[in-house]
Design a protein around this motif. Structure first.
Motif, PDB file in Angstrom:
ATOM      1  N   GLY A   6      41.688  37.061  19.771  1.00 26.78           N
ATOM      2  CA  GLY A   6      40.480  36.252  19.681  1.00 26.78           C
ATOM      3  C   GLY A   6      40.711  34.861  19.166  1.00 26.78           C
ATOM      4  N   ASP A  13      35.555  38.921  33.235  1.00 24.20           N
ATOM      5  CA  ASP A  13      35.913  39.130  31.833  1.00 24.20           C
ATOM      6  C   ASP A  13      35.315  37.985  31.030  1.00 24.20           C
ATOM      7  OD1 ASP A  13      36.951  39.893  29.449  1.00 24.20           O
ATOM      8  OD2 ASP A  13      39.041  39.438  29.954  1.00 24.20           O
ATOM      9  N   ALA A  14      34.446  38.325  30.070  1.00 23.06           N
ATOM     10  CA  ALA A  14      33.752  37.288  29.301  1.00 23.06           C
ATOM     11  C   ALA A  14      34.702  36.515  28.399  1.00 23.06           C
ATOM     12  CB  ALA A  14      32.625  37.912  28.477  1.00 23.06           C
ATOM     13  N   GLN A  15      35.821  37.122  28.005  1.00 24.39           N
ATOM     14  CA  GLN A  15      36.751  36.473  27.097  1.00 24.39           C
ATOM     15  C   GLN A  15      37.899  35.769  27.820  1.00 24.39           C
ATOM     16  OE1 GLN A  15      38.109  39.442  24.361  1.00 24.39           O
ATOM     17  NE2 GLN A  15      36.081  39.735  23.419  1.00 24.39           N
ATOM     18  N   SER A  16      37.866  35.750  29.134  1.00 24.84           N
ATOM     19  CA  SER A  16      38.966  35.127  29.882  1.00 24.84           C
ATOM     20  C   SER A  16      38.895  33.612  29.768  1.00 24.84           C
ATOM     21  CB  SER A  16      38.899  35.547  31.349  1.00 24.84           C
ATOM     22  OG  SER A  16      37.688  35.100  31.934  1.00 24.84           O
ATOM     23  N   VAL A  17      40.059  32.966  29.881  1.00 24.69           N
ATOM     24  CA  VAL A  17      40.192  31.511  29.826  1.00 24.69           C
ATOM     25  C   VAL A  17      40.504  31.021  31.233  1.00 24.69           C
ATOM     26  CG1 VAL A  17      41.439  29.566  28.817  1.00 24.69           C
ATOM     27  CG2 VAL A  17      41.003  31.631  27.455  1.00 24.69           C
ATOM     28  N   ARG A  31      42.111  32.432  20.662  1.00 23.51           N
ATOM     29  CA  ARG A  31      42.018  31.489  21.774  1.00 23.51           C
ATOM     30  C   ARG A  31      43.203  30.519  21.770  1.00 23.51           C
ATOM     31  NH1 ARG A  31      38.165  33.248  25.144  1.00 23.51           N
ATOM     32  NH2 ARG A  31      37.779  31.119  25.894  1.00 23.51           N
ATOM     33  N   CYS A  58      43.300  36.656  31.636  1.00 21.36           N
ATOM     34  CA  CYS A  58      42.465  37.801  31.278  1.00 21.36           C
ATOM     35  C   CYS A  58      42.981  38.420  29.978  1.00 21.36           C
ATOM     36  CB  CYS A  58      42.474  38.828  32.416  1.00 21.36           C
ATOM     37  SG  CYS A  58      41.340  40.190  32.159  1.00 21.36           S
ATOM     38  N   THR A  59      42.183  38.343  28.934  1.00 19.12           N
ATOM     39  CA  THR A  59      42.592  38.869  27.636  1.00 19.12           C
ATOM     40  C   THR A  59      42.600  40.390  27.618  1.00 19.12           C
ATOM     41  OG1 THR A  59      41.567  36.928  26.643  1.00 19.12           O
ATOM     42  CG2 THR A  59      42.110  38.751  25.166  1.00 19.12           C
ATOM     43  N   ARG A  60      41.683  41.003  28.354  1.00 19.56           N
ATOM     44  CA  ARG A  60      41.572  42.457  28.316  1.00 19.56           C
ATOM     45  C   ARG A  60      42.811  43.119  28.911  1.00 19.56           C
ATOM     46  NH1 ARG A  60      36.179  45.400  30.362  1.00 19.56           N
ATOM     47  NH2 ARG A  60      35.475  44.155  28.589  1.00 19.56           N
TER      48      ARG A  60
END
Length: 856
Positions: free
Chosen positions: A323, A109-113, A325, A126-128
């Motif tokens: 988004g 997941d590209a948006q994961s932290v 963060r 995982c944001t998704r």
């Protein structure tokens, strides 16, 4: 003429009148009641009979409620209010790179932290999926690290290697690791693979098909299992989706106890004593709530008390939503500190029990097993378990009976003063020494005993002569004394399979003295046996639970009602006091994950634990003698012990097993800490070079000190003269007084006849016996004797780590280059003979061949 009048006699028969209050019809009841109703019928609510449609709707509503509860519970997993999914990444090949697997999961997941803790635990938010995951990768060559990590993980991610050969993907080491993990308790499995992206399309498809067949071979119940290719970002994302959405498997010993995996560790040495200190373990609390009054267990370290528990208000690995963060957390508040009160469990009695025979036991028989040394915990113990008291030790002898230990022995022992004068009293120490020599491991025997055990034939001792080779290099590599011990053990094992429990009558001492502790039973199933007679002194130190199953339910119910406890799912720091400094230093050297488990009530007490062990098909190739040294992994514990084996049968008495043969299922009894079942069991055997092999798996059967294990010996004789039902028997005894001593015991034959000893003939051991049928000349007369046996206090919580996996010469017992073809052929023949003897033992036919008489 006067008319005669009939007068009824006083003895006239009076018939019983018809009972009008018996059965009445509805019309009679209605006419008699005249509209009146009873109070019971008026107050009772009219029962409405549901129609078919209403019953269907009722079942539908109940099903929908259960489904909604399960869905709500499933949706909360891994969210901001619950700890993240704890995933153990198990690399099934040492060539697989840990960083490659973690990089593929982070890039799903590209948006994961992504955050990494101090103990190298990778946290992915995982944001998704609005879920968070924690990945821990134990060393693939450290079996203990793998087992400890799997104990607390909710998901097991199996990373399979890429194999382009037609052979199987896994070798012997990988198979042993999978076998141990599945026997300990398998969490929810997820399968992944690496290395197929570089192969050609057709070859990769063929290899993937072969890999799927092997996955179904090791996990047969999971027919819809899918292997995710982590090189593809889409498959890695599907892997995360499967981890967060699939059904979680329940493990009893994990879910009903508080546990956590260390995210951070810190150790502060005590100023007063440099040998101990305070260990601070930080992580997410899982399973159940944790109270500072509870005891905690560190696998491989022992049981400890808590100094305090701190609940942190801030989460260092929060779930990122949207988004921005920014973490979706509440307003920052102060940390909550939980401190123990006067009800804290004490470890003083537990550590005194672990010392075993080294501690003084002068007043052990007067102490109560259910009491704690702490005054504050005495009220809790008395309230929770009132009937747990020390078992009395009866050592009174019946007057008038020669060395009789109970009324059972006095019932069939002869009261003869001549026996006392001629032979005097019997010594318990001499009998115990003689009986224990049979089951003592070879490494614990003295040099004199080894010389007695070794065979008399000198040819069998000289396996290889140094003069043939002209050098001592080969002899330096071989341990011939150990080989002779194994050879003697193999001979004893074969004899036990062919003639189970049969012993030779000694010639140097009278049989009535050698077998003074044994007694006869008319029926092994129904004859009584006093469970409180002649108990060892160790029974005064153990925790006795009369109704274990009932008490187990009470303990589990009370564990849910804790006061002053931290709720499950919080991020906490547990401060453990009096932790040895050397244990923390060894942990830093190994670098393995640290696991903490909270104990239930009285789980730190010592008792008689019974485990059901099933032979492992791969590792258990040689028989295990009773009281051999084994390494046990019992639930969340691991320790060293020397158990005694018995049959796994129903009844109040169980027969003692001298050997744990391959393919058998036995019950192992030992002194160990209380562990409430169900809990898995792994048994390892220690080999040379710090090697360990898995020999048995099973579960905790019960914690019962009243389990009666009886050791049986059989004295055999042969018919000398047969006249109908009367038989003259010889070779069973060699003394006339011995025959009179064992005269009350019933005789049996291998072909099913029963009889008794009538009288002794002569002075050389011949006796006249009477049976319930005519005997054949090839039959064998048997006399069964029994005595109760107990385990030794050999509990040792410090377990050394085994040699690393995937190294040369670990699981093969010897290097193949050092073993010639003749040795391999002999080993194959030996296993074939063992299998034949085992089949004969399981289904013994009536033997028509007379057994040779063996004199001592």
């Amino acid at each position: 003429m006067a008319q005669s009048v009939h007068r009824a006699s006083g003895l006239k028969q009076q018939n019983k009148k018809h009972n009008k209050l018996g059965h009445k019809t509805k019309g009679q009841i209605k006419s008699l009641s005249q509209g009146r109703l009873s109070i019971q019928s008026v107050s009772r609510k009219a029962k409405h009979d549901l129609s078919r449609v209403e019953r269907r709707n009722q079942v539908k509503v109940i099903r929908a409620d259960k489904k909604e509860k399960n869905l709500m519970k499933k949706r909360k997993l891994g969210t901001e209010s619950q700890p993240p999914f704890l995933v153990c990444v198990l690399l099934l090949d040492p060539s697989l790179q840990q960083e490659a697997v973690l990089a593929a999961l982070r890039a799903a997941d590209a948006q994961s932290v992504v955050t990494v803790s101090e103990q190298n635990i990778t946290h992915v938010s995982c944001t998704r999926f609005k879920q968070r995951f924690a990945f821990v990768v134990p060393k693939c060559d450290d079996l203990y690290s793998i087992l400890d990590t799997v104990k607390v993980c909710t998901t097991l991610l199996l990373v399979w290697p890429c194999s382009t050969d037609e052979d199987l993907h896994l070798g012997e080491d990988q198979q042993r690791v999978l076998s141990a993990v599945k026997a300990q308790g398998l969490p929810t499995p997820v399968h992944a693979a690496l290395g197929y992206h570089d192969l050609a399309h057709k070859r990769a498809a063929r290899c993937m098909q072969q890999l799927m067949q092997e996955v179904r071979q090791y996990f047969p119940g999971d027919d819809k299992a899918k292997v995710h290719l982590l090189e593809k970002p889409g498959d890695a994302l599907l892997c995360l989706r499967q981890i967060g959405s699939q059904k979680q498997r329940a493990l009893f010993y994990r879910d009903h106890r508080p546990h956590l995996l260390a995210d951070q560790l810190s150790f502060h040495t005590n100023v007063d004593s440099g040998s101990t200190g305070t260990l601070a373990v930080t992580g997410f609390l899982r399973g159940a709530s944790l109270s500072p009054n509870d005891l905690v267990h560190l696998p491989g370290w022992g049981d400890y008390q808590l100094l305090k528990v701190v609940e942190h208000s801030s989460d260092p690995h929060p779930l990122i939503l949207g988004g921005s963060r920014k973490a979706n957390v509440a307003t920052k508040a102060d940390d909550i500190v939980y401190r123990p009160d006067h009800n804290q469990c004490s470890l003083a009695a537990t550590r005194d029990d672990v010392k075993g025979e080294e501690s003084s036991s002068d007043d052990s028989g007067q102490e109560s097993d259910g009491e704690d040394s702490d005054d504050g915990a005495s009220s809790v113990t008395a309230r929770s378990l009132k009937s747990l008291t020390a078992v009395p030790i009866k050592k009174d002898r019946i007057p008038g009976a020669y060395c009789a230990k109970s009324d059972y022995q006095a019932a069939w022992m002869i009261d003869n003063e001549a026996f006392k004068q001629d032979f005097g009293g019997c010594s318990d120490e001499e009998e115990s020494d003689d009986s224990e020599d049979e089951f003592q491991p070879p490494d614990a025997r003295s040099d004199d005993e080894e010389s007695m055990v070794a065979p008399d034939d000198d040819d069998s001792m000289s396996v290889v002569s140094s003069s043939e080779y002209g050098e001592d290099a080969y002899d330096d590599k071989m341990d011939y004394q150990r080989e002779m011990d194994e050879y003697q053990r193999m001979k004893d094992m074969r004899e036990d399979l062919e003639f189970p429990d049969e012993v030779d009558t000694p010639r140097d001492i009278p049989a009535r003295e050698r077998f003074i502790k044994y007694r006869g039973l008319e029926s092994f199933r129904s004859s009584p046996w006093d469970l409180n007679e002649n108990l060892p002194e160790d029974y005064s130190k153990i925790f006795h639970i009369p109704r274990f199953e009932h008490y187990r339910k009470r303990v589990l119910a009370d564990a849910k009602l804790k006061d002053n406890a931290v709720e499950c799912g919080r991020y906490v720091t547990v401060y453990i006091k009096e932790v040895p400094t050397h244990a923390f230093e060894e942990h830093k050297v190994t670098g393995s994950p640290l696991v903490l488990f909270g104990l239930l009530l009285h789980e730190a007490k010592m008792s008689l634990v019974n485990l059901v062990l099933k032979s492992h098909p791969v590792g258990h190739t040689r028989p295990i003698k009773s009281k051999d040294r084994l390494i046990f992994h019992v639930g969340f514990r691991r320790y060293i012990n020397q158990p005694i084996f018995s049959d796994h049968t129903a009844g109040d008495k169980q027969k003692f097993c001298r050997y744990f043969h391959p393919g058998m299922t036995v019950v192992a009894s030992m002194y160990a800490p209380v562990t409430f079942p169900p809990a898995s069991v792994l048994a390892f055997r220690q080999l040379s070079g710090n090697r360990q092999e898995l020999v048995a798996t099973g579960s905790v059967y019960t914690v019962n000190a009243d389990r009666c294990v009886l050791k049986r010996i059989i004295l055999s004789g042969h018919p000398f003269k047969i006249h109908k039902r009367s038989v003259v028997v010889r070779y069973m005894f060699f003394d006339r007084d011995d025959i009179n001593w064992f005269k009350p015991i019933e005789l049996r034959t291998k072909w099913g006849r029963k009889g008794n000893i009538k009288e002794a003939l002569g002075t050389h051991g011949h006796m006249k016996c009477m049976f319930n049928g005519t005997l054949k000349s090839q039959d064998t007369i048997l006399l069964h004797l029994y005595k109760r046996v107990f385990p030794k206090w050999t509990y040792n919580p410090s377990v050394p780590r085994g040699e690393p996996l995937y190294t040369s010469g670990v699981y093969p017992l010897e290097n193949k280059s050092d073993v010639n073809s003749d040795d391999e052929e002999d080993c194959g023949k030996r296993r074939k003979i063992e299998k034949e003897l085992q089949d004969k033992y399981l289904m013994p036919p009536p033997s028509k061949k007379q057994r040779k008489v063996r004199f001592s």
